[in-house]
Design a protein around this motif. Structure first.
Motif, PDB file in Angstrom:
ATOM      1  N   ALA A  18       5.351   6.192   0.891  1.00 17.48           N
ATOM      2  CA  ALA A  18       3.925   5.977   0.645  1.00 17.48           C
ATOM      3  C   ALA A  18       3.422   6.844  -0.509  1.00 17.48           C
ATOM      4  N   MET A  19       3.997   8.023  -0.669  1.00 24.01           N
ATOM      5  CA  MET A  19       3.550   8.917  -1.730  1.00 24.01           C
ATOM      6  C   MET A  19       3.913   8.413  -3.130  1.00 24.01           C
ATOM      7  N   THR A  20       4.804   7.448  -3.217  1.00 24.12           N
ATOM      8  CA  THR A  20       5.129   6.893  -4.531  1.00 24.12           C
ATOM      9  C   THR A  20       4.079   5.880  -4.998  1.00 24.12           C
ATOM     10  N   VAL A  21       3.303   5.347  -4.058  1.00 26.01           N
ATOM     11  CA  VAL A  21       2.410   4.228  -4.375  1.00 26.01           C
ATOM     12  C   VAL A  21       1.386   4.575  -5.458  1.00 26.01           C
ATOM     13  N   PRO A  22       0.647   5.688  -5.371  1.00 25.63           N
ATOM     14  CA  PRO A  22      -0.314   5.991  -6.441  1.00 25.63           C
ATOM     15  C   PRO A  22       0.338   6.114  -7.813  1.00 25.63           C
ATOM     16  N   VAL A  23       1.578   6.599  -7.836  1.00 24.30           N
ATOM     17  CA  VAL A  23       2.276   6.797  -9.103  1.00 24.30           C
ATOM     18  C   VAL A  23       2.750   5.462  -9.669  1.00 24.30           C
ATOM     19  N   VAL A  24       3.326   4.632  -8.816  1.00 18.23           N
ATOM     20  CA  VAL A  24       3.797   3.312  -9.260  1.00 18.23           C
ATOM     21  C   VAL A  24       2.609   2.478  -9.743  1.00 18.23           C
ATOM     22  N   TYR A  25       1.506   2.543  -9.028  1.00 16.73           N
ATOM     23  CA  TYR A  25       0.300   1.803  -9.445  1.00 16.73           C
ATOM     24  C   TYR A  25      -0.174   2.274 -10.821  1.00 16.73           C
ATOM     25  N   ARG A  45       7.833  -2.915   2.094  1.00 15.33           N
ATOM     26  CA  ARG A  45       7.388  -4.069   1.300  1.00 15.33           C
ATOM     27  C   ARG A  45       5.868  -4.167   1.246  1.00 15.33           C
ATOM     28  N   CYS A  46       5.188  -3.887   2.347  1.00 17.45           N
ATOM     29  CA  CYS A  46       3.728  -4.047   2.392  1.00 17.45           C
ATOM     30  C   CYS A  46       3.003  -3.110   1.429  1.00 17.45           C
ATOM     31  N   PHE A  47       3.640  -2.025   1.009  1.00 12.17           N
ATOM     32  CA  PHE A  47       3.014  -1.110   0.054  1.00 12.17           C
ATOM     33  C   PHE A  47       2.974  -1.687  -1.359  1.00 12.17           C
ATOM     34  N   PHE A  48       3.944  -2.527  -1.693  1.00  7.89           N
ATOM     35  CA  PHE A  48       4.152  -2.897  -3.100  1.00  7.89           C
ATOM     36  C   PHE A  48       3.953  -4.381  -3.419  1.00  7.89           C
ATOM     37  N   ASP A  49       4.007  -5.255  -2.421  1.00  5.13           N
ATOM     38  CA  ASP A  49       3.980  -6.688  -2.704  1.00  5.13           C
ATOM     39  C   ASP A  49       2.752  -7.125  -3.494  1.00  5.13           C
ATOM     40  N   ASN A  50       1.602  -6.547  -3.209  1.00  6.46           N
ATOM     41  CA  ASN A  50       0.368  -6.934  -3.903  1.00  6.46           C
ATOM     42  C   ASN A  50      -0.245  -5.779  -4.685  1.00  6.46           C
ATOM     43  N   LEU A  51       0.585  -4.819  -5.042  1.00  9.49           N
ATOM     44  CA  LEU A  51       0.070  -3.620  -5.703  1.00  9.49           C
ATOM     45  C   LEU A  51      -0.396  -3.902  -7.123  1.00  9.49           C
ATOM     46  N   SER A 158      -7.133   2.909  -3.860  1.00 12.00           N
ATOM     47  CA  SER A 158      -6.740   2.301  -2.587  1.00 12.00           C
ATOM     48  C   SER A 158      -5.905   1.063  -2.847  1.00 12.00           C
ATOM     49  N   ILE A 159      -5.067   0.715  -1.881  1.00 10.93           N
ATOM     50  CA  ILE A 159      -4.313  -0.536  -1.996  1.00 10.93           C
ATOM     51  C   ILE A 159      -5.205  -1.729  -1.684  1.00 10.93           C
ATOM     52  N   PHE A 160      -6.400  -1.490  -1.159  1.00 12.50           N
ATOM     53  CA  PHE A 160      -7.353  -2.547  -0.832  1.00 12.50           C
ATOM     54  C   PHE A 160      -8.546  -2.506  -1.781  1.00 12.50           C
ATOM     55  N   PRO A 161      -9.318  -3.611  -1.837  1.00 13.71           N
ATOM     56  CA  PRO A 161     -10.584  -3.558  -2.579  1.00 13.71           C
ATOM     57  C   PRO A 161     -11.535  -2.535  -1.956  1.00 13.71           C
ATOM     58  N   ARG A 162     -12.657  -2.326  -2.604  1.00 15.40           N
ATOM     59  CA  ARG A 162     -13.603  -1.293  -2.177  1.00 15.40           C
ATOM     60  C   ARG A 162     -14.066  -1.489  -0.734  1.00 15.40           C
ATOM     61  N   GLU A 163     -14.198  -2.740  -0.310  1.00 17.03           N
ATOM     62  CA  GLU A 163     -14.684  -3.019   1.053  1.00 17.03           C
ATOM     63  C   GLU A 163     -13.612  -2.853   2.114  1.00 17.03           C
ATOM     64  N   GLY A 164     -12.396  -2.531   1.717  1.00 13.93           N
ATOM     65  CA  GLY A 164     -11.310  -2.332   2.663  1.00 13.93           C
ATOM     66  C   GLY A 164     -10.532  -3.606   2.939  1.00 13.93           C
ATOM     67  N   GLY A 165      -9.566  -3.512   3.844  1.00 17.58           N
ATOM     68  CA  GLY A 165      -8.775  -4.680   4.216  1.00 17.58           C
ATOM     69  C   GLY A 165      -9.588  -5.646   5.065  1.00 17.58           C
TER      70      GLY A 165
END
Length: 350
Positions: A18-25, A45-51, A158-165
């Motif tokens: 999970a800690m890689t996500v902000p960097v990959v984004y 997969r859920c971290f990156f599929d729609n990143l 965030s991995i979601f829009p401002r309003e959340g998932g």
């Protein structure tokens, strides 16, 4: 012209990935021409599929299908078909070292993470401890891409829009959020005992929050059967509590729920990092480990970290080391009121 295509290797546990996500984004947004493929364990997969549009995901079961040298050779052959131009090893363990060796021999450009082992030994030393902030895991990962010619500024919310998932996807299990309610997450477990706040004291935290906020909902998060057994007991005992992990059953749904919390109370564990990925403040509770080792959640405030000031802390980077005192005082000396005070400060600021 050959398209730049970078392979990012990171296996390990949920929190580490999970800690890689902000960097990959950040990499994907700042280099939109770059093709990026993340190689990791299936659950990630859920971290990156729609990143980002230029980020893809490859799963590899390195404890099953790709186990051992024979399995890694098969994985390498599969990876070679993707025509990568650069390799970023964000793990630096035997498996990833073997893969990057193969790529090195194939004349690929390869870089790997610096884990700052010497500095971490000084931070956790029994004598002459050097209690200083080390580079964060996020910066260590970013440095790998700089070595490959892709310097980045870390920029992620965030991995979601401002309003959340989409909370409606969880309607049957969770229900709708009412405006007058406080939604609080509590994740009381961690991989090692030295990182777990005593459960009887965490129960005190729950009762104190219930008294202060009679209409609140407290969502409980935990992974294995033993943890879910405890959480189910709390759910039965306290009307405000819901065992979210048991109801939802997967990380993707848990992330949606977390994105609608007011805050999360967590140990130094995966749930701290999951909540961080959806831009939720975390009251983090630290025992044998310390935020100075570089593993505080993304964009989290050190002010919200709850810690006891003991000369033996930290004794471990990851919390695996046995407590030399024998009483895990680093957790036992933390008072429930300290945690509740941090929770109240966050709620008051909203």
């Amino acid at each position: 012209m050959k398209t730049d295509h970078i392979l990012i290797i990171r296996f390990s546990a949920i929190g580490d990935i999970a800690m890689t996500v902000p960097v990959v984004y950040s990499l994907a947004m700042q280099y939109p021409h770059l093709r990026i493929t993340v190689l990791s364990r299936p659950f990630a997969r859920c971290f990156f599929d729609n990143l980002a549009p230029n980020v893809g995901f490859m799963e590899a079961d390195v404890k099953g299908e790709y186990r051992g040298v024979k399995g890694l050779n098969a994985l390498y052959r599969r990876l070679m078909a993707k025509n990568f131009t650069e390799i970023a090893d964000l793990h630096d363990i035997l498996r990833s070292k073997y893969l990057r060796l193969r790529f090195n021999l194939g004349m690929h450009k390869v870089a790997h993470v610096n884990k700052h082992h010497r500095e971490k030994r000084m931070l956790t030393a029994k004598n002459n401890k050097q209690l200083v902030q080390l580079p964060t895991a996020f910066q260590n990962y970013a440095d790998v891409f700089a070595k490959l010619g892709y310097p980045i500024q870390l920029d992620f919310t965030s991995i979601f829009p401002r309003e959340g998932g989409n909370l409606h996807l969880l309607a049957s299990e969770i229900g709708e959020r009412k405006k007058f309610q406080q939604w609080i997450g509590i994740a009381p477990f961690a991989a090692h005992p030295n990182k777990v706040y005593p459960l009887d004291k965490m129960e005190e935290v729950i009762t104190m929050l219930m008294k202060k906020h009679p209409s609140c909902r407290i969502f409980l998060f935990g992974g294995n059967d033993a943890e879910k057994y405890v959480l189910n007991k709390w759910e039965e005992k306290y009307a405000c509590c819901t065992n979210a992990s048991d109801k939802l059953g997967n990380i993707e749904k848990e992330l949606i729920l977390m994105s609608h919390l007011d805050l999360m109370v967590s140990m130094d564990s995966a749930n701290m990092h999951l909540a961080s990925l959806v831009n939720i403040p975390v009251v983090s509770v630290w025992g044998a480990t310390h935020p100075y080792a570089g593993f505080l959640g993304w964009n989290q405030s050190l002010d919200n970290a709850v810690q006891a000031d003991l000369p033996c802390r930290p004794c471990s980077v990851y919390g695996k080391k046995k407590c030399e005192r024998g009483d895990i005082a680093c957790m036992g000396q933390i008072q429930p009121q300290w945690i509740v005070d941090k929770v109240e400060a966050i709620l008051a600021a909203k």
